[in-house]
Design a protein around this motif. Structure first.
Motif, PDB file in Angstrom:
ATOM      1  N   UNK A  17      73.335  49.696  36.488  1.00 55.12           N
ATOM      2  CA  UNK A  17      73.641  51.109  36.289  1.00 55.12           C
ATOM      3  C   UNK A  17      72.997  51.624  35.002  1.00 55.12           C
ATOM      4  N   UNK A  18      72.890  50.768  34.001  1.00 54.36           N
ATOM      5  CA  UNK A  18      72.290  51.185  32.724  1.00 54.36           C
ATOM      6  C   UNK A  18      70.824  51.541  32.907  1.00 54.36           C
ATOM      7  N   UNK A  19      70.061  50.677  33.575  1.00 54.90           N
ATOM      8  CA  UNK A  19      68.642  50.959  33.798  1.00 54.90           C
ATOM      9  C   UNK A  19      68.485  52.166  34.721  1.00 54.90           C
ATOM     10  N   UNK A  20      69.382  52.298  35.674  1.00 59.78           N
ATOM     11  CA  UNK A  20      69.344  53.477  36.559  1.00 59.78           C
ATOM     12  C   UNK A  20      69.492  54.765  35.749  1.00 59.78           C
ATOM     13  N   UNK A  21      70.406  54.775  34.801  1.00 59.88           N
ATOM     14  CA  UNK A  21      70.599  55.952  33.949  1.00 59.88           C
ATOM     15  C   UNK A  21      69.370  56.217  33.091  1.00 59.88           C
ATOM     16  N   UNK A  22      68.771  55.148  32.550  1.00 54.71           N
ATOM     17  CA  UNK A  22      67.586  55.324  31.713  1.00 54.71           C
ATOM     18  C   UNK A  22      66.430  55.910  32.511  1.00 54.71           C
ATOM     19  N   UNK A  23      66.251  55.473  33.754  1.00 57.36           N
ATOM     20  CA  UNK A  23      65.165  56.002  34.580  1.00 57.36           C
ATOM     21  C   UNK A  23      65.397  57.472  34.919  1.00 57.36           C
ATOM     22  N   UNK A  24      66.645  57.836  35.176  1.00 59.97           N
ATOM     23  CA  UNK A  24      66.942  59.245  35.444  1.00 59.97           C
ATOM     24  C   UNK A  24      66.658  60.099  34.215  1.00 59.97           C
ATOM     25  N   UNK A  25      67.042  59.608  33.058  1.00 58.48           N
ATOM     26  CA  UNK A  25      66.773  60.360  31.833  1.00 58.48           C
ATOM     27  C   UNK A  25      65.276  60.448  31.562  1.00 58.48           C
ATOM     28  N   UNK A  26      64.537  59.387  31.841  1.00 56.90           N
ATOM     29  CA  UNK A  26      63.082  59.425  31.666  1.00 56.90           C
ATOM     30  C   UNK A  26      62.474  60.548  32.509  1.00 56.90           C
ATOM     31  N   UNK A  27      62.925  60.680  33.747  1.00 60.34           N
ATOM     32  CA  UNK A  27      62.428  61.755  34.614  1.00 60.34           C
ATOM     33  C   UNK A  27      62.782  63.119  34.051  1.00 60.34           C
ATOM     34  N   UNK A  28      64.015  63.291  33.591  1.00 58.16           N
ATOM     35  CA  UNK A  28      64.441  64.578  33.051  1.00 58.16           C
ATOM     36  C   UNK A  28      63.674  64.938  31.778  1.00 58.16           C
ATOM     37  N   UNK A  29      63.418  63.946  30.918  1.00 60.59           N
ATOM     38  CA  UNK A  29      62.629  64.219  29.717  1.00 60.59           C
ATOM     39  C   UNK A  29      61.208  64.637  30.087  1.00 60.59           C
ATOM     40  N   UNK A  30      60.625  63.993  31.091  1.00 65.52           N
ATOM     41  CA  UNK A  30      59.269  64.361  31.523  1.00 65.52           C
ATOM     42  C   UNK A  30      59.246  65.778  32.077  1.00 65.52           C
ATOM     43  N   UNK A  31      60.259  66.131  32.861  1.00 68.93           N
ATOM     44  CA  UNK A  31      60.341  67.486  33.389  1.00 68.93           C
ATOM     45  C   UNK A  31      60.479  68.511  32.265  1.00 68.93           C
ATOM     46  N   UNK A  32      61.310  68.167  31.262  1.00 75.68           N
ATOM     47  CA  UNK A  32      61.512  69.098  30.153  1.00 75.68           C
ATOM     48  C   UNK A  32      60.215  69.304  29.379  1.00 75.68           C
ATOM     49  N   UNK A  33      59.482  68.221  29.110  1.00 75.56           N
ATOM     50  CA  UNK A  33      58.200  68.359  28.407  1.00 75.56           C
ATOM     51  C   UNK A  33      57.240  69.245  29.195  1.00 75.56           C
ATOM     52  N   UNK A  34      57.217  69.070  30.504  1.00 80.69           N
ATOM     53  CA  UNK A  34      56.329  69.861  31.356  1.00 80.69           C
ATOM     54  C   UNK A  34      56.696  71.344  31.293  1.00 80.69           C
ATOM     55  N   UNK A  35      57.979  71.652  31.457  1.00 78.70           N
ATOM     56  CA  UNK A  35      58.401  73.053  31.498  1.00 78.70           C
ATOM     57  C   UNK A  35      58.242  73.743  30.140  1.00 78.70           C
ATOM     58  N   UNK A  36      58.356  72.983  29.055  1.00 81.89           N
ATOM     59  CA  UNK A  36      58.250  73.594  27.728  1.00 81.89           C
ATOM     60  C   UNK A  36      56.851  74.149  27.464  1.00 81.89           C
ATOM     61  N   UNK A  37      55.879  73.668  28.209  1.00 83.69           N
ATOM     62  CA  UNK A  37      54.515  74.189  28.040  1.00 83.69           C
ATOM     63  C   UNK A  37      54.330  75.553  28.699  1.00 83.69           C
ATOM     64  N   UNK A  38      55.298  75.945  29.520  1.00 79.37           N
ATOM     65  CA  UNK A  38      55.242  77.231  30.229  1.00 79.37           C
ATOM     66  C   UNK A  38      56.126  78.235  29.494  1.00 79.37           C
ATOM     67  N   UNK A  39      55.538  79.264  28.887  1.00 79.60           N
ATOM     68  CA  UNK A  39      56.289  80.221  28.082  1.00 79.60           C
ATOM     69  C   UNK A  39      56.747  81.437  28.879  1.00 79.60           C
ATOM     70  N   UNK A  40      56.507  81.427  30.189  1.00 78.70           N
ATOM     71  CA  UNK A  40      56.981  82.536  31.010  1.00 78.70           C
ATOM     72  C   UNK A  40      58.495  82.444  31.180  1.00 78.70           C
ATOM     73  N   UNK A  41      59.108  83.512  31.704  1.00 78.05           N
ATOM     74  CA  UNK A  41      60.553  83.469  31.922  1.00 78.05           C
ATOM     75  C   UNK A  41      60.941  82.366  32.898  1.00 78.05           C
ATOM     76  N   UNK A  42      60.110  82.143  33.942  1.00 84.95           N
ATOM     77  CA  UNK A  42      60.412  81.051  34.881  1.00 84.95           C
ATOM     78  C   UNK A  42      60.318  79.708  34.178  1.00 84.95           C
ATOM     79  N   UNK A  43      59.323  79.569  33.275  1.00 83.94           N
ATOM     80  CA  UNK A  43      59.207  78.330  32.526  1.00 83.94           C
ATOM     81  C   UNK A  43      60.374  78.109  31.587  1.00 83.94           C
ATOM     82  N   UNK A  44      60.840  79.172  30.930  1.00 83.53           N
ATOM     83  CA  UNK A  44      61.989  79.060  30.030  1.00 83.53           C
ATOM     84  C   UNK A  44      63.250  78.713  30.822  1.00 83.53           C
ATOM     85  N   UNK A  45      63.423  79.344  31.971  1.00 86.91           N
ATOM     86  CA  UNK A  45      64.568  79.003  32.831  1.00 86.91           C
ATOM     87  C   UNK A  45      64.549  77.508  33.175  1.00 86.91           C
TER      88      UNK A  45
END
Length: 259
Positions: A17-45
């Motif tokens: 379960x610990x590694x499962x949580x780490x992999x989920x967080x890794x995906x969420x961090x990658x998504x956050x980094x991607x969206x932060x590059x978009x300064x539009x309202x949809x990107x901020x959302x």
């Protein structure tokens, strides 16, 4: 986040379960980094929604203690290894420095900082509560959110950075732990006879990684138990029909990772 190369796909199956949580967080961090590059309202959302997902996952358990323990154990193990042998000592010292920096990053964090941040912000809680509803963060539902989105980007960026600040140690720590875990075992070349392979690990395993050529047009279903696991390769002709087990031999590579 491990995706392989354009010609090689890597599929992962966590066994704890610990590694499962780490992999989920890794995906969420990658998504956050991607969206932060978009300064539009949809990107901020999208940036705020991925940030809220991170806070929710981290607030549900004591992940801070989990990752600090894992990193501390690795620091102790590699320190002993560096003292015993001069081979690759420079490389080991580099990793030890990364581990020390990551561990130190957690020292100033309170255990329940994510829960405290959510509890202390009516704005974040209101967006979080509505975000589970399709289209639930429309302006007529959340005028406060609409007002915030209309602010100059410099102000929005300042708020996003402030909310994310305490998450940075988690991003660094989880990236480092998963990098070490994935590199802990060599890839063994194998063949799945008629699309199926049964494996009995010779020791503990935290993460199963299956490497398969994209040209094979298959994906693995990994069924893992305490003492053995099965890799079943599935073929998809089109998304309108159910996938079927491959009936030909599938060459692949397997990693059984453990720290």
């Amino acid at each position: 986040m491990s995706e392989g190369t354009p010609s090689l796909l890597v599929f992962e199956q966590p066994l704890t379960e610990r590694v499962r949580s780490f992999l989920r967080l890794e995906l969420l961090f990658a998504q956050h980094r991607h969206h932060r590059r978009d300064h539009s309202q949809c990107g901020v959302r999208a940036s705020l929604h991925s940030l809220l997902d991170l806070l929710v996952v981290i607030s549900r358990s004591d992940l801070k203690s989990d990752i600090v323990k894992e990193l501390s154990d690795q620091h102790l193990h590699l320190t002993r290894l560096a003292a015993q042998s001069a081979e690759n000592r420079e490389q080991l010292q580099g990793v030890l420095g990364e581990l020390a920096t990551a561990i130190n990053g957690f020292q100033q964090l309170t255990t329940q900082f994510a829960s405290a941040l959510l509890r202390g912000s009516d704005f974040l809680v209101s967006v979080l509560n509505r975000s589970t509803i399709p289209g639930g963060t429309c302006g007529f539902d959340l005028p406060h959110f609409q007002h915030w989105l209309s602010q100059p980007y410099e102000r929005i960026d300042r708020d996003l950075k402030a909310w994310f600040a305490d998450l940075e140690p988690f991003e660094r720590g989880i990236e480092l732990y998963l990098r070490l875990l994935r590199a802990s075992a060599p890839a063994e070349t194998l063949s799945a006879q008629s699309g199926i392979y049964l494996h009995t690990p010779t020791g503990p395993c935290l993460l199963v990684r299956v490497h398969v050529k994209q040209s094979a047009e298959v994906y693995p279903e990994i069924s893992a138990g305490r003492h053995r696991f099965t890799v079943r390769f599935m073929q998809v002709r089109d998304l309108a029909t159910r996938a079927q087990q491959a009936r030909v031999d599938i060459p692949f590579a397997l990693q059984c990772c453990n720290l």
